[in-house]
Design a protein around this motif. Structure first.
Motif, PDB file in Angstrom:
ATOM      1  N   PHE A 122      48.282  36.391  62.098  1.00 31.98           N
ATOM      2  CA  PHE A 122      49.164  37.487  62.493  1.00 31.98           C
ATOM      3  C   PHE A 122      50.529  37.362  61.818  1.00 31.98           C
ATOM      4  N   ASN A 123      51.095  36.168  61.837  1.00 29.73           N
ATOM      5  CA  ASN A 123      52.414  35.960  61.228  1.00 29.73           C
ATOM      6  C   ASN A 123      52.390  36.213  59.723  1.00 29.73           C
ATOM      7  N   ARG A 124      51.317  35.796  59.069  1.00 32.39           N
ATOM      8  CA  ARG A 124      51.219  35.992  57.623  1.00 32.39           C
ATOM      9  C   ARG A 124      51.093  37.479  57.288  1.00 32.39           C
ATOM     10  N   LEU A 125      50.319  38.209  58.087  1.00 31.73           N
ATOM     11  CA  LEU A 125      50.157  39.642  57.832  1.00 31.73           C
ATOM     12  C   LEU A 125      51.445  40.405  58.112  1.00 31.73           C
ATOM     13  N   GLN A 126      52.153  40.014  59.167  1.00 33.21           N
ATOM     14  CA  GLN A 126      53.425  40.673  59.467  1.00 33.21           C
ATOM     15  C   GLN A 126      54.409  40.512  58.314  1.00 33.21           C
ATOM     16  N   ALA A 127      54.391  39.337  57.695  1.00 31.45           N
ATOM     17  CA  ALA A 127      55.327  39.074  56.601  1.00 31.45           C
ATOM     18  C   ALA A 127      54.893  39.731  55.296  1.00 31.45           C
ATOM     19  N   ARG A 128      53.591  39.794  55.040  1.00 33.17           N
ATOM     20  CA  ARG A 128      53.110  40.248  53.728  1.00 33.17           C
ATOM     21  C   ARG A 128      52.522  41.654  53.737  1.00 33.17           C
ATOM     22  N   HIS A 129      51.842  42.039  54.820  1.00 29.62           N
ATOM     23  CA  HIS A 129      51.186  43.349  54.877  1.00 29.62           C
ATOM     24  C   HIS A 129      51.434  43.984  56.247  1.00 29.62           C
ATOM     25  N   PRO A 130      52.651  44.415  56.526  1.00 29.15           N
ATOM     26  CA  PRO A 130      52.964  44.948  57.857  1.00 29.15           C
ATOM     27  C   PRO A 130      52.220  46.230  58.211  1.00 29.15           C
ATOM     28  N   GLY A 131      51.640  46.895  57.208  1.00 32.44           N
ATOM     29  CA  GLY A 131      50.898  48.119  57.482  1.00 32.44           C
ATOM     30  C   GLY A 131      49.507  47.886  58.033  1.00 32.44           C
ATOM     31  N   ILE A 132      49.064  46.639  58.077  1.00 32.01           N
ATOM     32  CA  ILE A 132      47.720  46.320  58.575  1.00 32.01           C
ATOM     33  C   ILE A 132      47.793  45.999  60.065  1.00 32.01           C
ATOM     34  N   GLN A 133      46.893  46.597  60.825  1.00 35.67           N
ATOM     35  CA  GLN A 133      46.769  46.320  62.245  1.00 35.67           C
ATOM     36  C   GLN A 133      45.512  45.485  62.482  1.00 35.67           C
ATOM     37  N   LEU A 140      34.791  28.345  54.758  1.00 35.04           N
ATOM     38  CA  LEU A 140      36.232  28.169  54.925  1.00 35.04           C
ATOM     39  C   LEU A 140      36.614  26.720  55.194  1.00 35.04           C
ATOM     40  N   ALA A 141      35.794  26.035  55.993  1.00 31.98           N
ATOM     41  CA  ALA A 141      36.125  24.660  56.387  1.00 31.98           C
ATOM     42  C   ALA A 141      34.896  23.987  56.950  1.00 31.98           C
ATOM     43  N   THR A 142      34.949  22.675  57.022  1.00 33.95           N
ATOM     44  CA  THR A 142      33.919  21.874  57.674  1.00 33.95           C
ATOM     45  C   THR A 142      34.514  21.249  58.932  1.00 33.95           C
ATOM     46  N   VAL A 143      33.756  21.310  60.018  1.00 31.44           N
ATOM     47  CA  VAL A 143      34.251  20.860  61.315  1.00 31.44           C
ATOM     48  C   VAL A 143      33.297  19.819  61.888  1.00 31.44           C
ATOM     49  N   ASP A 144      33.837  18.698  62.352  1.00 29.24           N
ATOM     50  CA  ASP A 144      33.037  17.671  63.016  1.00 29.24           C
ATOM     51  C   ASP A 144      32.851  18.018  64.489  1.00 29.24           C
ATOM     52  N   SER A 145      31.795  17.482  65.086  1.00 26.99           N
ATOM     53  CA  SER A 145      31.538  17.681  66.510  1.00 26.99           C
ATOM     54  C   SER A 145      31.971  16.445  67.288  1.00 26.99           C
ATOM     55  N   TYR A 146      32.498  16.682  68.476  1.00 26.67           N
ATOM     56  CA  TYR A 146      33.001  15.613  69.344  1.00 26.67           C
ATOM     57  C   TYR A 146      32.341  15.702  70.714  1.00 26.67           C
ATOM     58  N   SER A 158      42.641  42.066  51.874  1.00 22.29           N
ATOM     59  CA  SER A 158      43.927  41.408  52.099  1.00 22.29           C
ATOM     60  C   SER A 158      43.865  40.492  53.313  1.00 22.29           C
ATOM     61  N   VAL A 159      43.222  40.955  54.380  1.00 26.40           N
ATOM     62  CA  VAL A 159      43.083  40.121  55.580  1.00 26.40           C
ATOM     63  C   VAL A 159      42.220  38.901  55.280  1.00 26.40           C
ATOM     64  N   ALA A 160      41.130  39.097  54.545  1.00 28.77           N
ATOM     65  CA  ALA A 160      40.259  37.976  54.192  1.00 28.77           C
ATOM     66  C   ALA A 160      41.042  36.909  53.417  1.00 28.77           C
ATOM     67  N   ALA A 161      41.890  37.346  52.492  1.00 27.18           N
ATOM     68  CA  ALA A 161      42.691  36.384  51.712  1.00 27.18           C
ATOM     69  C   ALA A 161      43.652  35.616  52.618  1.00 27.18           C
ATOM     70  N   GLN A 162      44.214  36.299  53.606  1.00 30.59           N
ATOM     71  CA  GLN A 162      45.146  35.625  54.505  1.00 30.59           C
ATOM     72  C   GLN A 162      44.418  34.711  55.497  1.00 30.59           C
ATOM     73  N   ILE A 163      43.169  35.035  55.834  1.00 29.45           N
ATOM     74  CA  ILE A 163      42.366  34.130  56.662  1.00 29.45           C
ATOM     75  C   ILE A 163      42.159  32.809  55.933  1.00 29.45           C
ATOM     76  N   VAL A 164      41.845  32.894  54.638  1.00 31.25           N
ATOM     77  CA  VAL A 164      41.668  31.674  53.836  1.00 31.25           C
ATOM     78  C   VAL A 164      42.936  30.836  53.867  1.00 31.25           C
ATOM     79  N   GLN A 165      44.097  31.487  53.729  1.00 31.22           N
ATOM     80  CA  GLN A 165      45.362  30.756  53.743  1.00 31.22           C
ATOM     81  C   GLN A 165      45.640  30.142  55.112  1.00 31.22           C
ATOM     82  N   ALA A 166      45.330  30.876  56.182  1.00 26.53           N
ATOM     83  CA  ALA A 166      45.549  30.360  57.537  1.00 26.53           C
ATOM     84  C   ALA A 166      44.658  29.160  57.829  1.00 26.53           C
ATOM     85  N   VAL A 167      43.416  29.208  57.330  1.00 25.37           N
ATOM     86  CA  VAL A 167      42.509  28.072  57.518  1.00 25.37           C
ATOM     87  C   VAL A 167      43.009  26.867  56.740  1.00 25.37           C
ATOM     88  N   GLU A 168      43.488  27.091  55.519  1.00 20.88           N
ATOM     89  CA  GLU A 168      44.017  25.976  54.730  1.00 20.88           C
ATOM     90  C   GLU A 168      45.205  25.327  55.433  1.00 20.88           C
TER      91      GLU A 168
END
Length: 335
Positions: free
Chosen positions: A136-147, A186-192, A310-320
């Motif tokens: 949400f924060n990344r989209l507000q800063a870069r693409h405010p027109g996206i809901q 996007l990522a690898t997650v271990d189980s606990y 655009s959202v997909a690209a920002q999801i990748v950045q948020a996961v990183e």
């Protein structure tokens, strides 16, 4: 006896064409917008104010729709109007139609400008929490027109929403080293193994999968990706993995583990706050470990527009960003 032909006729072989779509009742979207406003607000007066229109015009739109549909769409009450049985059946289709029309309009207007419009993401609750704030924060800063619109559900629900085109992007867990071609790891997650505060078993940083034998578990009900992976691994390891309670709610699983001293299996990020606060404990499962891939899929029925990409690209950045915090590991690593 007539011979049976196995060769399809030319009419049967003719592929369906978009130009063959017939529009009659559904062609006037303004009338259906009035229907939607009346249904959501429960009153012609409130709908007229919302649409900046007159009540008499909305009433004419509604009467015309009911004549064309040959059915009553609303029941009049002393407090306003309520959808009839027919209206209730039509409502989700009309809402989807108008939503798609609005998105088309935004795409046309914004094609040469900044991406804009609503993008719907379907995700598992345990995946949403670590990234939605960052996204949400990344989209507000870069693409405010996206809901953004976020739908949370089980893996089966998210898969269904993706197939129906109700979501533009789905984020799911996948088990196994290979993803389908259209999915992005996007990522690898271990189980606990997750246990209550003060539990001796989960006080250890790691424990073998065999330690799960016979424990009192609260686990998701089948069909579920995690449950299927756990059951398959338990059979391979010749141990018993029988939950005493089944639940598909992540908050419920966390609270029951803490209060009733049961166990569950989750990724660390799903209980990060509770572990830091000392309400739950987590021990990484090893020998063998149980990894899951966080996978992103875009709906093929709609095709990715500028806003979706655009959202997909920002999801990748948020996961990183989350991987740098140590909650996840990058990409699809081997187990």
């Amino acid at each position: 006896m007539r011979p049976i032909s196995l060769v399809p006729s030319s009419a049967e072989m003719q592929p369906s064409k978009a130009t063959n779509i017939q529009l009659d009742i559904a062609s006037d979207l303004q009338k259906w917008r009035a229907f939607l406003a009346i249904a959501e607000l429960g009153s012609l007066t409130r709908a007229a104010l919302f649409l900046d229109s007159s009540q008499s015009l909305l009433s004419r739109h509604l009467n015309a729709l009911e004549r064309e549909c040959n059915a009553r769409l609303f029941n009049r009450t002393g407090r306003g109007v309520q959808l009839s049985e027919v209206g209730q059946r039509l409502f989700p289709h009309v809402k989807a139609l108008l939503s798609d029309a609005e998105q088309l309009q935004l795409e046309i207007r914004g094609e040469a400008r900044e991406p804009a419009g609503r993008v719907t993401i379907g995700s598992l609750p345990s995946v949403t929490n670590p990234i939605v704030g960052k996204l949400f924060n990344r989209l507000q800063a870069r693409h405010p027109g996206i809901q953004l619109k976020i739908l949370e559900g089980s893996s089966g629900q998210v898969e269904e929403w993706l197939a129906d085109g109700r979501v533009d992007i789905a984020i799911l867990y996948r088990y196994g080293a290979v993803l389908p071609e259209q999915e992005q790891a996007l990522a690898t997650v271990d189980s606990y193994l997750i246990g209550p505060a003060g539990d001796r078993l989960t006080a250890k940083p790691e424990l073998p999968f065999s330690a799960l034998d016979g424990l009192p578990f609260i686990l998701p009900s089948a069909p579920n990706g995690l449950r299927s992976a756990l059951d398959a691994l338990a059979r391979q390891q010749h141990i018993s993995l029988s939950p005493v309670l089944e639940a598909d709610s992540l908050p419920l699983m966390r609270s029951v583990v803490a209060q009733e001293r049961l166990y569950t299996v989750l990724p660390l990020h799903a209980v990060w706050a509770e572990v830091k606060e000392g309400r739950l404990q987590a021990s990484k499962i090893v020998s063998p470990g149980l990894q899951r891939i966080v996978s992103m899929i875009m709906a093929r029925s709609k095709g990715p527009g500028k806003a979706v990409l655009s959202v997909a690209a920002q999801i990748v950045q948020a996961v990183e960003e989350s991987t740098r915090q140590g909650l996840w590991r990058p990409g699809a690593e081997s187990a």
